[in-house]
Structure formats: structure tokens, C-alpha cells
Write an enzyme that holds these catalytic residues in place. Structure first.
Site, PDB file in Angstrom:
ATOM      1  CG  ASP A 429      -1.623   1.160   1.519  1.00  0.00           C
ATOM      2  OD1 ASP A 429      -2.042   1.752   0.531  1.00  0.00           O
ATOM      3  OD2 ASP A 429      -1.819   1.518   2.685  1.00  0.00           O
ATOM      4  NE  ARG A 645      -2.479  12.070   0.114  1.00  0.00           N
ATOM      5  CZ  ARG A 645      -3.348  11.213   0.590  1.00  0.00           C
ATOM      6  NH1 ARG A 645      -4.626  11.496   0.587  1.00  0.00           N
ATOM      7  NH2 ARG A 645      -2.941  10.085   1.087  1.00  0.00           N
TER       8      ARG A 645
END
EC number: 7.6.2.1
Lengths: 1120, 362
Positions: A429, A645
């Protein structure tokens, strides 16, 4: 991954919903109350009433044990005999009471009992621990309302009944699933921590119904009567459907009113509630499921070997019985009895020459028992013991202890240890695993101007990749006078310290930070030092609020209808408190990809403040709201390249009329009970979230975890393939890849992209499925061992599907850990877990199993050779008790020591030479050739032992006093040689002698002599052939000792010569490293690097390009 | 061999693997009393001082050479000990059958009428120092057959009280008169050839005392157990026993009852306690009673002296010399190999996975 946030937001949805509307909306399910699945009835405060008793719900007593005192013996025995090998031994033990048995029954039973007993004891101890936990939980105290005395009395958890009224105090666990009636707070709210349920440490707000929130004093409680009708016990932690009938009214109940067992009351002095689910009916107990049990490759192969051995056993027994039949048949020839001394004329069916075939068949059964020593009875239990000890070592490893979270590594299951040494693919992940998931606000673009001067790790890595000289790393701490705020790493003198007012677009900047300060779901909390900290659902949200606070928009109060900010008033130039009326929250969802709030500011303006994915926001801009679009887009592009982000920030002003019309419809939609309610709500939100005016964009950095690049570098050198599953944009993914040295110079393609539309679709359905699906496909493509590592609830599927699941006990809670097989505190510990512990465990288990088969084959075949000289009559060469002690006493401890302690090279060297890890991936210590080699060695040893011993000592006198070696003496001599030989073979094949190995190996041999002396001194009716055999017969004979020496050295020669040859001419990786170590070369860094790296660069240039939607591409292509 | 003592471990630390000693300083450990940090000990951190032997060429060659150097002398000494043993082996099962019965030896041995005496002459090749052990050697006789081995009652042999404990002795457990003592097939098939020795017509005394193990006489065969109903059934197996002598003194029986390991075996018959001069002719009068003819077994009479390795045993010496020689040969071969192919360890091109990239059988 991103999805973690998605799920959290969905929890959030409920909470905000209640914040905004303060009333749970009835759902479709409410209509079903009273029907199947929704039949539970609780008479609140009347646990003694007839109706309640008639329903006979389970009590609150909880038992998580596998066994009870009564069923422990039968149930655990049953578990034991589900193993083929154990069934065989059980049957053998039963048959041993018949004359078929070559041994006496006790000598067969004792090892079986010891082995089964050891396994059962292990089960028992584990279960006892669970029991102690249960007892502790069952006897905790809780205050229960007693109607007779009209007061609360302490009662044990286990005595709690459905309908009881309880009072739970601050920091206490809820004893059952409780309907919240009222709390110490006015509005009946309370905060709970659900750490034990989902591992999330942030507080959740629960909210009582208005009608009950005023229940406080004893009188009211005494009079309180209500009926709850709700769903039946189920495992869904995030849903609850029920209705409260109170005062001739009915009210819908949702999860907001339910406090779940094992969660904890926080920040609230006390609550009153009614027990609705008890004991095993509670959601947390219903939710507890056993993780799928996994078996390792080695274990599966071991089963095959056991089958091979069973076949060998059958074959050998068959050969034996064939010869026996022939010999027996010959005993009668015409009227003559050949071997008259066996009385073939008056014999039993087992030796009857006239019924030779039948005798042969019975003898076959005897043979199955006689050669049963080919099957290592203690193998399974030894492996279990070894694995438990190995996992203790993993748990105890200081180098895998994480100081920050105070978490050591933890092997949650012990049966996958050796699989850690065979991992060929790691699925990781990204968010929270490679990165910390502690977001830092680093940059922003406001009104087309980029702010924020820091350099991200990705930028540094990219610059390094391009070979640019890095600008002198800015001494970060110097700038902001050393104060570092968590979640905030933004430095720009144009914005900070109130300087933003001097910027050309100060009003835009102000609005920008209003959005950050209001458009969220965080809750402020005052610490003791009067500082404000935020409880936010996701770290990026926290980063925004913190950023707003640092810039000067301090959010400090949230209540149900308003948000208060402490901010600079542009007119008065003073910091003032301003209250924003919070009218609506249009919550985030993965479909909407945006969130907005509608507030009325102190100037009575109606504002819609929105933030969201850039693509979504950009398409919703009004014509005159696109002033900064081009620059902002460019900045967003640049930010995502830098691995950040981004979110776009926008707002709009609403007209009162427009808003009123919209609100009416919106509330109607929200309270509607039709199935398409969500669609309606979304549509309405969509209608208002239009004509936005772009303010700018934010960029937060998800910091890489400590040591990640180094760790990945090592793992790559160990030639483990690493796949990162991420929802990032391709560019971001590539850059993150570079940053964590996942991608290297010369690699042509990124590892994986997850951006196909199909996946988006899957994301909505649930992240578990996506990751699990990817994992399954990777597994099926490579056919090799995969390890999945993740930290969030969204990784659970992946962790459970992979051969090994490693959970990181990080900020995203414990769900991944709960589903994992191993948990570690930091990604970088994976390096040690695999390269050191994995390698060692693989090696240990592989060697141990090989050796196990070796020692049993050696022993079993000496019996067979002896049979050939006893006309295959089924007479064992040794005394019964020598044999039954073989697996248990004389050879068990050294092999366990091998399995627990052996190290080919030290931990330091394991890490230094990561290529060593390939021994496990290639399975070169446990391939069939090696296994068969060990088996062959066993047969060879048995031949050497049998023939050298018999030829040396039988026949002529074996002592000066003229005595000859009889059956007893030959047995002892051969057995002595076997014990010496197998233990010395062990000494020869291990690489690591501590005092433990010395003690076990030489101790086992010494114990054989001690045993023989003790056993031999027992009365002859017990000791039979062993009576005084060592003291009187063997020990005084020189021949006995020099025969032992000859035989033992001879059995060791083949292995020794082979090893000497192999180490020199076919060295394995560990041989090379050992050699270097012994030569003191291992500090020569350069050579070592060259040696380990040369093959790595080749594999790195492997092109592994896999689209998620067609995973058929074969990564099996190798550089040849 | 390389001793690698990790660090400067004192022997006490090494011995007390469980001895927990915190590595962190006291002040910090006090602060972290509740920390879950694993405690440090050499044991839990898998850092026990250890010896890590590795097979270097030097070690390999040295080992082989040392084994060779030790084994060959042992072999030579054993061989010479064996050489000093004088052994006379005489197979008489064929020669003791009168020519007229040579077609049907079984009839001869089973008949009670035939004369079983037989005279053999043995030549003493070398001086045989006293004591000279007399053995009989049987061949193809499966004393280790499961049915045979189990056909005895240790309890009965040991104590009068267990006289009736004969359930393992079938079919030689009971006769009509009661239990057979000693019961079972082993006792029943007791060897019954006898030998009388004379040199130059002077009888040689054969000492049949102390031919059995002391432990057997004292603890396995009771002094209060007398033969009873022995060889009284329909079928006579082997020798009869004097029912007035307790079992503990019936040494022939005790020797016989100690079953042999292999189908070819010798058992002690007695001792001649005087020297036999070289080239003396020994006359042996054999009562050839025992039936080995039905199963084709040979019978041999063996006279042997002993040395420290026991009887004549060339095998051991030869085996030692062979193994020693093999080791020396291997040592030389390895030296040659190392000289001819002096490839250093650590050549990655010889790693198995580089040689066969397609991988191993999985």
C-alpha cells in the site's frame, strides 16, 4: 491508499448528518422492524418483566475459548487426529495390543501420548490465556440501576441483562451494546473511542435522542419505561436499525444512539443507557471471525514428503511380507518341517506355512507398524514448538521495535515464519505504509500565485536523479525559529506572520483560508496547556485546519450550528472572534470528490465554501470565477509532479432567496424515505455547488516513512519485486517511486498503474475487493509467494489474500494489524523481518525438516536391513523402549535447537548481503533434489551402520573372555551408532554452535548411555534384553567402542566429502559469505557491493509493465 | 575452524543466556518502565557467542588427513591382534553322517536307532594359549525369528512363583501334567550336540562353568526354578535337562536362551584351560544329535583363543585401514583439486540461480 480516507468520511457522514439535522432520518430498514431479521425487543429498565424473560436473550457472559473443561479432551483429540500421520500412529497404537504388533503396546503408546500430549498442552495453555482474559472481562464492574433502592449498584459485567439501565463513567469500557439515553452533557452527546473495534484513535461523537437526553435524576429514571424494537444481532459495526417506543411516540434509532461493547467513553463524565445486546449478541463479538488460516509452501511440500514416506513404508512392508510369505511357505515341504524349531506344525495364523498368503497379509500389517519409524511422529509437534519459539524471537527483536508508537514487531501467527524467507513479490500500500500518512501542508497556490518555499523529498529525489546539484538544503529549522508544528511545513514570508494582508489579493487569501478553516469536519480540543489541537478524521483535513490556524485563522469552537474562528479583522486590523453559522455540510464522498459547507458569516453573507479534486472543482467554476484558472492548473500540475496531493479551493456567494428555495428542497430530500434519497441529495448538492469562484489550490505532502528508500533498496537488491498499489496520478506515482528508490535509473516503466476506469468503479464498491483482487491476480500470475503490506482497513482484503499479510500498526488504526499475520511498527522493519528473520526461519525449518526425514530414514532402514537377516519375521533389531525413545529423547532436542537457533550468517551479514535472500525465493534449501539427497544420505547411513556393525562384532567373540555378541549386544551397538551418527550429522550440517547446541547434541548422546544404564539396571522382566547390557557386556569390550568410532566416522564421510566439495566448487550464497567472514573480508565494502549488485542491476532493468485491467502479461520473463 | 566470540562476552554472560541486562541507561529505562520495548539479552537478540565452523580447504584436508592418520594405525593394530588369534573351524554336519545316509541325512538324524557318535581330528596350526574357547557355530538358524524370540517366559525362568506364566510359550507351554519349565520354543530346541576332546588319547578337560553371563545366571534364571515336564511332550526338540539342577546352573541352556542376532552364530560351549601345542592332533568325539539337516544349516566346531579385540576378526582391521586409506586418498584428491582448480569462493557466476535462470523445480 486514498480509500482509507473514503471510508472514514463515510463514517463521518453519519456524524455530520446528526450535527446538521439533529435527528436521525428513518431509512427503508425501519419499515422492516418487527419482521424477520429485525425482531429484537427490549423492555428498557424492565429486565425482570415477563415479556423480557420470555424472550430469553443471552446473558452478558462472554467466552472466547476454543474449548471448555468438558470438551477439551475429546475436542482437542479430534483436532489432533485430523492429521493423517497421527491417525496412522493411533491405528498403530490400537493394533499394538494384538499379536500383530512387533513391539509391546506401551512402547508404541508412550511416544504417541507424549507427542499428542505436548500438542494438547500447547492448545491448553493458549486456551487458558484466552480464558483468563474472559474472566477478567466478565468480572469487570459496571453500575446498574436497581429499581428497589432507586439507585445505581455495582454489578459484574457477566450479570448484565438485556433491558438493564446502566451508568458508565469516563474512561470505562461499555459492557455491552448500549442505547444511549443521556449523558453528562446537556444535549445528550458523548464521545467514544473505538480503538478496540477498528483501531481508530480519534473520538467519535454519539448523540442521544432528544426525548431521552433529559433523563438524569433518579425519579425520572425510576419512571422511565420504553420499548426498543431493533435488528437482530449482527456483525455490522457501522449500521444499526431500531425504533424506540416511548411516551406513545416512536422514534427512529441509528448507530448514533448506540454505544458498542469494547469501545470506551471519553471526555464525558458519565452516560446513562439501556442494554440492548449482551454477550455474544454484541456487534463486536458477532464481528469477531477467525482470519483465514494460511499454510506455507514448505508445509505443503512437507505433506507431500510424508506421503512419499508413507509410500516407502508401504513398499518396504510389502517387500518384507513377500519374502516372509515365501520363507514361511518353505517351512513345510511335504511331510517335513524345515525350520522345525519354529514348530510350523503347531503354529498360529501369523506364521502358518499352510496359510502363507494370509500370514503374509498379517505380516504386511506388522511391517507397517515396524517400519513406522520412517514416519517422524514428532515432526509436527517439533515444528510447532520451533515456530512458536521463532516467533518469540521475532517479537523480542529490539531492532524491530518502534520507539515512537511503542510497538515491537509481533508475529500474530506463528505458522508462516519460514514463508517470510521465500517472498518473491511484495504488494505494498502506499499511503501510510510507504508514507507516514501524516500530511504536511507545504504549498499552496492562491490567486494564481504559488506560495511555499520548501522542497519536498520527491523534488530532492528528482533533482538527484537528473544529476543536478542540489541547492544547499535549507536549514529548515532555522527559518521558523525551530518551532515545528505537526502537519505544517509551509514557509513563505509573504504569507506567514500576518504578512498576507500586504499581498495584492489579500481578500482572496482571506477567503482561501476561510475555506480551510471552516470546510471540514474536525473538532477542536483544548489541551491542558491551553493549546488547541484538532481531532480530525483524516490527516489532510487536520493539515488544512492547522495551516489555517498557523496563518492566523484559528478555528477553536465547533458546536452543532456554528463554527468560531479567531482571525484578523481586515478593517480593524485586530484579531477578533468571529462566528460562522453552519447551515449545511455537503459531505465528501468518493463519487462527489468534493466537500462544501454553507455558512452565514458575521456580515450576514451566505457563503458556500468548497474544496475538492481539481478536476471536479474546475468544471464547476463560473465564468467570472476562472480568473486564476490557468496559473492554478499549472501549479497543480507542478505540485503533483512533486508528489504532493492537491485540492482545489473555491467559493461562491449565495443569494438569500436562492438559498431558501434550495434549502427547502434539500431538507425535503434529506428526510424523504424513498430509496433514491441519496441520489436526490446528491443532485441537490450538485445544483448548489455551481458557479464557483476559484481561490486556489492546496498541496500537502505525505512524508515518506523513515528509512523507506533504504529498505526498498535492500529489498530490491534481494531481488524481491515490489508492487506499489496506489490511487495516485501516474506522474505522482512515478515520482514517489523515484523518491523511495523503488524506481531506478535505467528502469523503463513504472511498476503498476491503478488509473483505469475499471478500478475507479471497483473503488466505489469497496477497497478491500480491489486490493484482494489485485493480490489474487499477482499470486496467480507469478505463482510465487506474495507478501502484502498495508496499514489501513482498505488493505485488509489484500493482507488476507496474500500468502503473508504484514500490517503496519500506524496511524490508520489496527484493522490491518488485526487482519495481518505479522505486524510491525514501521515499513523499514520489513527489511529485517524478511532478510534476517525470514531467511533464518526458512533456513531453519527447511534444514530441520530435511534432517528430520534423514534421521528417521536412517533409523527405519536399519530395522529393514536387520529384517533381511531375520527372514523378515518382523522382529525389531532393538529393544522396544530404545525405539520409542528415539524420536522423543535421543534426537528431538538437537533438531529443535537447529530449528530455533541456527544461523548461517549473522543478522548484520544477512542485511549486508541481501542477495542471500534468494536462497529462500529459489527454494534451494528445500527443493526435491535436496530432500531426496538427504533421504539418500539416510539410506546410506543405515547401510553403513548395519553392515559395518554386524560384520565387526557378530560371529567371533567380541571380548577377551570369549563371549559372543548376541541379539541384545548387536541391538545396543547398532543403536549407539545410530544415535551418534544422526547427532553428529546434525553437528556437521549446522553452522552455529552456541552452548545450547553443544548441550543438546552431546547431551543427547550422553543421555543415551545414561538411559541405557538406568534402563539396564531395572529388573530383567522390565528391561528384558537391555538388562545390564551396557555395564556388563558392551562397555568392557574394546570392540564395542572402536566399532562405534569406525561406524560413526564412516557415516559422516559421505556428507562431509559432499559438503567439502560443494562449498568449494558449488558454493551457495551463504557459503560465500561465511567464507568471507572467516577470512575477515567482510568489512571490504567495495568488493561486497560489487558482488551483490552485479546481478541486481540486471533484474532492475526488467520491464514489468502491468495494467491492472489486463494482468495477463507475464512477468516471468527473465533475463537469461 | 573459526571461533567467533561475538564481542567480549564473559563466560558467565554466555552461560546465562536468559540473564537479562538492559542495554539502555538506567535513567531512560526508568522513564520507560511501561515501554513494550523488548528486553535486551544476548539470548533473545540471537547474539549468543557461537562457534561458527566452516569447511575451508585447510580444514577439510586436515580432517581427512587426521582421520587417515588415526584410522590406519588402529586398523593395523586390530589386524595384528586378529592375527594373533588362533582359530580352528571344523564343519562336521556333513562328515558326521555315515555314507549310507548321505542321501537322507534327515532320516539319520531323526532316527533314534542310528549311532550319532562321530570322531573328528583337528590339527592345531599354532600354539594356542589357554584358555581355548570352544564354540559351536550354527548356520541358517533363525534364532532371531520373531516367533522364536518371543517364545519364552522371562518371569517363569526367574522365579518359581511364575511357573504357570507360559502364555507366550505356545505351543511349548503346557503338557497334560502342567506347565513346562523352561517353556517356549527356545528352550525346547536346546542344542544337544556334545564334544569330547583328547590329545594323544589323553582326555582334555572341558570347563563348562562360567560360560554364561553372570547377570543371566544371577538375575534371569532362578536358582529355585527346576526343569519340569521338559521335553516330555510328543515331539522332542533338542536337549533334555537334568531336573535336579536349578536353571541358574544350567549354563548350556542359559547360553542358548540368549538368542543370537543373526542366522549364523556361535555360542560358547566351554573352555579348555590348557595350552594346545602347535601341530598337535586333537581328537574330538562328537555326539551329532542336533537336527540342522532339515533346514540345510551347517554345524561347525570352533576352537579359538582371544585377544583384546575378542576372536579372530580381520574385518575390523581391514575396514579401519580402508576408511583411513580412503580419507588419505580424499585428502590428496582435495589437495590436487584445489591446486588444479583454485577457484576462490565467492564467484557469483557460479551461483545456482545464475547458472539456471529458469529456476529450480518447485
Amino acid at each position: 491508499m486514498e480509500m482509507a480516507r473514503v471510508r472514514k468520511r463515510s463514517i463521518h457522514l453519519n456524524k455530520l448528518c446528526s450535527l446538521a439535522c439533529c435527528r436521525p432520518t428513518p431509512t427503508d430498514e425501519h419499515a422492516q422492524i418487527g419482521q424477520k431479521g429485525y425482531s429484537r425487543v427490549v423492555y428498557c429498565n424492565e429486565p425482570d418483566c415477563q415479556e423480557q424473560i420470555r424472550l430469553n436473550y443471552r446473558g452478558n457472559y462472554v467466552s472466547t475459548t476454543k474449548y471448555t473443561a468438558v470438551n477439551f479432551i475429546p475436542k482437542s483429540l479430534f483436532e489432533q487426529f485430523r492429521r493423517v500421520a497421527n491417525i496412522y500412529f493411533l491405528v498403530a497404537a490400537c493394533v499394538s495390543f494384538s499379536p500383530l504388533a512387533p513391539y509391546s503396546a506401551p512402547s508404541l503408546l508412550v511416544p504417541l501420548i507424549v507427542v499428542i500430549g505436548a500438542t494438547m498442552a500447547k492448545e491448553g495453555v493458549e486456551d487458558w490465556r484466552r480464558r483468563l482474559q474472559d474472566v477478567e472481562a466478565n468480572n469487570r464492574k459496571v453500575e446498574v440501576y436497581d429499581k428497589r433502592s432507586c439507585s445505581f449498584r455495582e454489578s459484574k459485567w457477566k450479570n448484565l441483562r438485556v433491558g438493564d439501565l446502566v451508568k458508565v463513567h469516563k474512561d470505562e469500557y461499555f459492557p455491552a451494546d448500549i442505547l444511549l439515553l443521556s449523558s453528562s452533557y446537556e444535549g445528550g452527546v458523548c464521545y467514544v473511542e473505538t480503538m478496540n473495534l477498528d483501531g481508530e484513535t480519534n473520538l467519535k461523537l454519539k448523540h442521544a435522542l432528544e426525548v431521552t437526553s433529559s433523563l438524569h435524576d433518579a425519579e425520572m429514571l425510576k419512571e422511565f419505561r420504553a420499548v426498543v424494537k431493533c435488528e437482530d444481532p449482527n456483525e455490522h459495526l457501522y449500521s444499526f436499525v431500531g425504533t424506540l417506543y416511548y411516551d406513545c411516540q416512536h422514534y427512529s434509532l441509528a448507530l448514533q444512539q448506540v454505544l458498542l461493547r469494547d469501545s470506551k467513553l471519553k471526555n464525558t463524565d458519565y452516560i446513562y443507557g439501556v442494554v440492548i445486546f449482551t454477550g455474544h449478541d454484541t456487534k463486536v463479538m458477532q464481528n469477531a471471525t477467525d482470519p483465514p488460516s494460511k499454510r506455507t509452501k514448505i508445509e505443503r511440500r512437507m505433506d507431500k514428503i510424508v506421503y512419499v514416506l508413507f509410500s516407502t513404508l508401504i513398499l518396504v512392508s510389502f517387500i518384507g511380507s513377500l519374502f516372509f510369505e515365501i520363507k514361511t511357505k518353505e517351512d513345510i515341504s511335504g511331510a517335513n518341517y524345515r525350520r522345525w524349531y519354529l514348530r510350523p506344525d503347531k503354529t498360529t495364523v501369523f506364521y502358518d506355512p499352510r496359510r502363507a498368503s494370509l500370514s503374509g497379509f498379517f505380516h504386511f500389517l506388522t511391517g507397517l507398524m515396524l517400519y513406522g519409524y520412517l514416519i517422524p511422529i514428532s515432526l509436527y509437534v517439533s515444528i510447532e514448538i520451533v515456530k512458536v519459539l521463532q516467533s518469540i524471537f521475532i517479537n523480542q527483536d529490539q531492532a524491530m521495535y518502534d520507539e515512537e508508537t511503542d510497538r515491537p514487531a509481533h508475529a500474530r501467527t506463528s505458522n508462516l515464519n519460514e514463508e517470510l524467507g521465500q517472498v518473491s513479490t511484495i504488494l505494498s500500500d502506499k499511503t501510510g505504509t510507504l508514507t507516514c500518512n501524516s500530511m504536511e501542508f507545504v504549498k499552496c497556490s492562491i490567486a494564481g500565485t504559488a506560495y511555499g518555499r520548501g522542497m519536498t523529498e520527491v523534488e530532492i529525489a528528482l533533482a538527484r536523479k537528473r544529476g543536478e546539484r542540489l541547492p544547499e538544503p535549507m536549514p529548515i529549522d532555522d527559518i521558523d525559529s525551530g518551532i515545528s508544528v505537526k502537519g505544517f511545513n509551509f514557509r513563505d514570508e509573504r504569507i506567514m506572520n500576518g504578512q498576507w494582508v500586504k499581498e495584492p489579493h489579500a481578500d482572496v487569501i482571506q477567503k482561501f483560508f476561510w475555506v480551510l478553516a471552516t470546510c471540514h469536519t474536525a473538532v477542536p480540543e483544548k489541551t491542558e496547556s491551553n493549546e488547541i489541537v484538532y481531532e480530525a478524521e483524516s490527516p489532510d483535513e487536520a493539515a488544512f485546519v492547522v495551516a489555517a490556524k498557523e496563518v492566523g485563522f484559528q478555528f477553536f469552537v465547533r458546536n452543532q450550528t456554528s463554527i468560531k474562528l479567531h482571525e484578523l479583522d481586515l478593517v480593524s486590523r485586530k484579531n477578533v472572534d468571529r462566528e460562522y453559522k453552519l447551515l449545511h455540510v455537503l459531505e465528501f464522498s468518493s463519487a462527489r470528490k468534493r466537500m462544501s459547507v454553507i455558512v452565514r458569516n458575521p456580515e450576514n453573507q451566505l457563503l458556500l465554501l468548497a474544496k475538492g479534486a481539481d478536476s471536479v472543482i474546475f468544471e464547476r467554476l463560473s465564468k467570472h470565477g476562472r480568473a486564476f484558472e490557468a496559473q492554478t492548473k499549472e501549479h497543480v500540475e507542478r505540485y503533483s509532479e512533486a508528489g504532493l496531493r492537491t485540492l482545489a479551493v473555491a467559493y461562491r456567494e449565495l443569494g438569500d432567496n436562492e438559498y431558501r428555495l434550495w434549502e427547502e428542497e434539500f431538507i425535503k430530500a434529506k428526510t424523504s424515505v424513498t430509496a433514491d434519497r441519496d441520489v436526490l441529495v446528491d443532485e441537490l448538492a450538485d445544483r448548489i455547488e455551481r458557479d464557483l469562484i476559484l481561490l486556489g489550490a492546496t498541496a500537502v505532502e505525505d512524508k515518506l516513512q523513515k528509512g523507506v528508500p533504504d529498505c526498498i533498496d535492500k529489498l530490491a537488491k534481494a531481488r524481491i519485486r515490489i508492487w506499489v498499489l496506489t490511487g495516485d496520478k501516474k506522474g505522482t506515482a512515478i515520482n514517489i517511486g523515484y523518491a523511495c528508490s523503488l524506481l531506478r535509473h535505467g528502469m523503463k516503466q513504472i511498476v503498476i498503474t491503478l488509473e483505469s476506469p475499471e478500478i475507479e468503479a471497483l473503488e466505489k464498491r469497496g477497497d478491500k475487493e480491489v486490493t484482494a483482487k489485485v493480490t489474487r491476480q499477482v499470486k496467480s500470475i507469478t505463482g510465487k509467494t506474495t507478501l502484502a503490506i498495508g496499514d489501513g482497513a482498505n488493505d485488509v482484503g489484500m493482507l488476507q489474500e496474500a500468502d503473508i499479510g504484514v500490517g503496519i500498526s500506524g496511524v490508520e488504526g489496527m484493522q490491518a494489524v488485526m487482519a495481518s499475520d505479522f505486524s510491525i511498527g514501521q515499513f523499514r522493519f520489513l527489511e529485517r523481518l524478511l532478510l534476517v528473520h525470514g531467511h533464518w526461519c526458512y533456513r531453519r525449518i527447511a534444514m530441520m525438516i530435511c534432517y528430520f526425514f534423514y534421521k528417521n530414514i536412517t533409523f527405519g532402514f536399519t530395522l529393514f536391513w536387520f529384517e533381511a537377516y531375520a527372514s523378515f519375521s518382523g522382529q525389531p533389531a532393538y529393544n522396544d523402549w530404545y525405539m520409542s525413545c528415539y524420536n522423543v529423547f535421543f534426537t528431538s532436542l538437537p533438531v529443535i535447537a537447529l530449528g530455533v537457533f541456527d544461523q548461517d550468517v549473522s543478522a548484520r551479514l544477512c542485511l549486508k548481503y541481501p542477495l542471500l535472500y534468494q536462497e529462500g525465493v529459489q527454494d534451494i534449501l528445500f527443493n526435491w533434489l535436496r530432500i531426496l539427497g538427504w533421504m539418500f544420505n539416510g539410506v546410506l547411513s543405515s547401510i553403513i551402520i548395519f553392515f559395518l556393525t554386524t560384520n565387526s562384532i557378530t560371529g567371533q567373540a567380541f571380548r577377551r573372555d570369549g563371549q559372543v555378541a548376541d541379539f541384545a549386544v548387536l541391538g545396543v551397538t547398532m543403536y549407539t551408532c545410530v544415535v551418534w551418527a544422526v547427532n553428529c550429522q546434525m553437528a556437521l550440517s549446522i553452522n552455529y554452535f552456541t552452548w545450547i547446541q553443544h548441550l543438546f547434541i552431546w547431551g543427547s548422546i550422553a543421555f543415551w548411555y545414561i538411559f541405557l544404564m538406568i534402563y539396564g539396571s531395572l529388573p530383567p522382566t522390565l528391561s528384558t534384553t537391555a538388562y545390564k547390557v551396557l555395564v556388563e557386556a558392551c562397555a568392557p569390550s574394546v570392540l564395542y567402542w572402536i566399532t562405534t568410532l569406525l561406524v560413526v566416522i564412516s557415516t559422516l564421510l559421505p556428507l562431509f566429502s559432499y559438503r567439502a566439495f560443494q562449498i568449494r566448487f558449488r558454493p551457495m550464497e551463504h557459503d560465500r559469505i561465511q567464507k568471507r567472514r572467516s577470512e575477515g573480508l567482510e568489512h571490504e565494502h567495495d568488493t561486497a557491493q560489487r558482488l551483490s549488485e552485479s546481478p541486481v542491476t540486471r533484474i532492475s532493468s526488467d520491464l514489468i509493465s502491468i495494467r491492472i485491467d489486463n494482468l495477463k502479461a507475464s512477468p516471468r520473463r527473465k533475463n537469461s | 575452524m573459526e571461533m567467533n566470540n561475538n564481542g567480549a562476552a564473559t563466560s558467565s554472560a554466555a552461560a546465562g543466556g536468559g540473564g537479562v541486562s538492559t542495554s539502555t541507561s538506567d535513567s531512560s529505562s526508568a522513564a520507560k518502565r511501561n515501554s513494550k520495548k523488548p528486553k535486551y539479552s544476548r539470548f533473545t537478540q540471537q547474539e549468543l557467542p557461537a562457534c561458527k565452523p566452516i569447511l575451508t580447504p585447510g580444514l577439510v584436508i586436515t580432517t581427512f588427513t587426521i582421520i587417515g592418520i588415526i584410522f590406519i594405525p588402529i586398523g593395523l593394530v586390530s589386524l595384528s591382534a586378529s592375527e594373533h588369534v588362533v582359530e580352528i573351524v571344523d564343519r562336521y554336519d556333513e562328515g558326521c553322517v555315515p555314507p549310507n545316509y548321505s542321501k537322507d541325512k534327515l532320516a539319520y538324524i531323526q532316527s533314534s536307532l542310528t549311532n550319532k557318535s562321530c570322531t573328528r581330528t583337528l590339527n592345531v596350526p599354532k600354539l594356542m594359549k589357554s584358555p581355548v574357547f570352544i564354540y559351536y557355530q550354527l548356520d541358517n538358524f533363525y534364532q532371531n525369528h520373531r516367533r522364536y524370540v518371543k517364545s519364552r517366559s522371562d518371569k517363569q525362568l526367574r522365579s518359581k512363583a511364575y511357573e504357570r506364566d507360559t502364555k507366550s510359550c505356545d505351543p511349548e507351554g503346557f503338557v497334560l501334567d502342567g506347565p513346562i519349565v523352561p517353556c517356549g520354543l527356545i528352550a525346547w530346541s536346546l542344542f544337544n550336540d556334545t564334544y569330547g576332546f583328547s590329545v594323544k588319547s589323553k582326555m582334555l578337560e572341558v570347563n563348562k562353568k562360567n560360560i554364561a553371563w553372570d547377570s543371566d545366571k544371577e538375575h534371569k534364571f532362578g536358582s529355585d526354578v527346576y526343569p519340569k515336564n521338559f521335553q516330555s511332550g510328543g515331539l522332542i526338540g533338542g536337549a533334555k535337562l537334568n531336573s535336579s539342577i536349578p536353571l541358574s546352573e544350567q549354563e548350556d541352556l542359559i547360553v542358548w536362551m540368549r538368542t543370537a542376532a543373526l542366522p549364523t552364530f556361535r555360542k560358547l560351549y566351554g573352555r579348555i584351560e590348557e595350552d594346545l601345542q602347535a601341530n598337535e592332533q586333537i581328537t574330538v568325539v562328537i555326539q551329532n544329535n542336533y537336527n540342522t539337516y532339515s533346514f540345510g544349516g551347517k554345524k561347525k566346531l570352533v576352537l579359538s583363543t582371544t585377544s583384546w579385540i575378542g576372536g579372530k576378526n580381520d574385518f575390523l582391521g581391514i575396514a579401519y585401514i580402508s576408511v583411513g586409506g580412503l580419507c588419505l586418498f580424499l585428502a590428496v584428491s582435495f589437495i590436487l583439486l584445489y591446486v588444479i582448480k583454485p577457484r576462490p569462493l565467492g564467484d557469483p557466476s557460479y551461483l545456482s540461480w545464475n547458472r539456471s535462470p529458469s529456476g529450480h523445480p518447485n
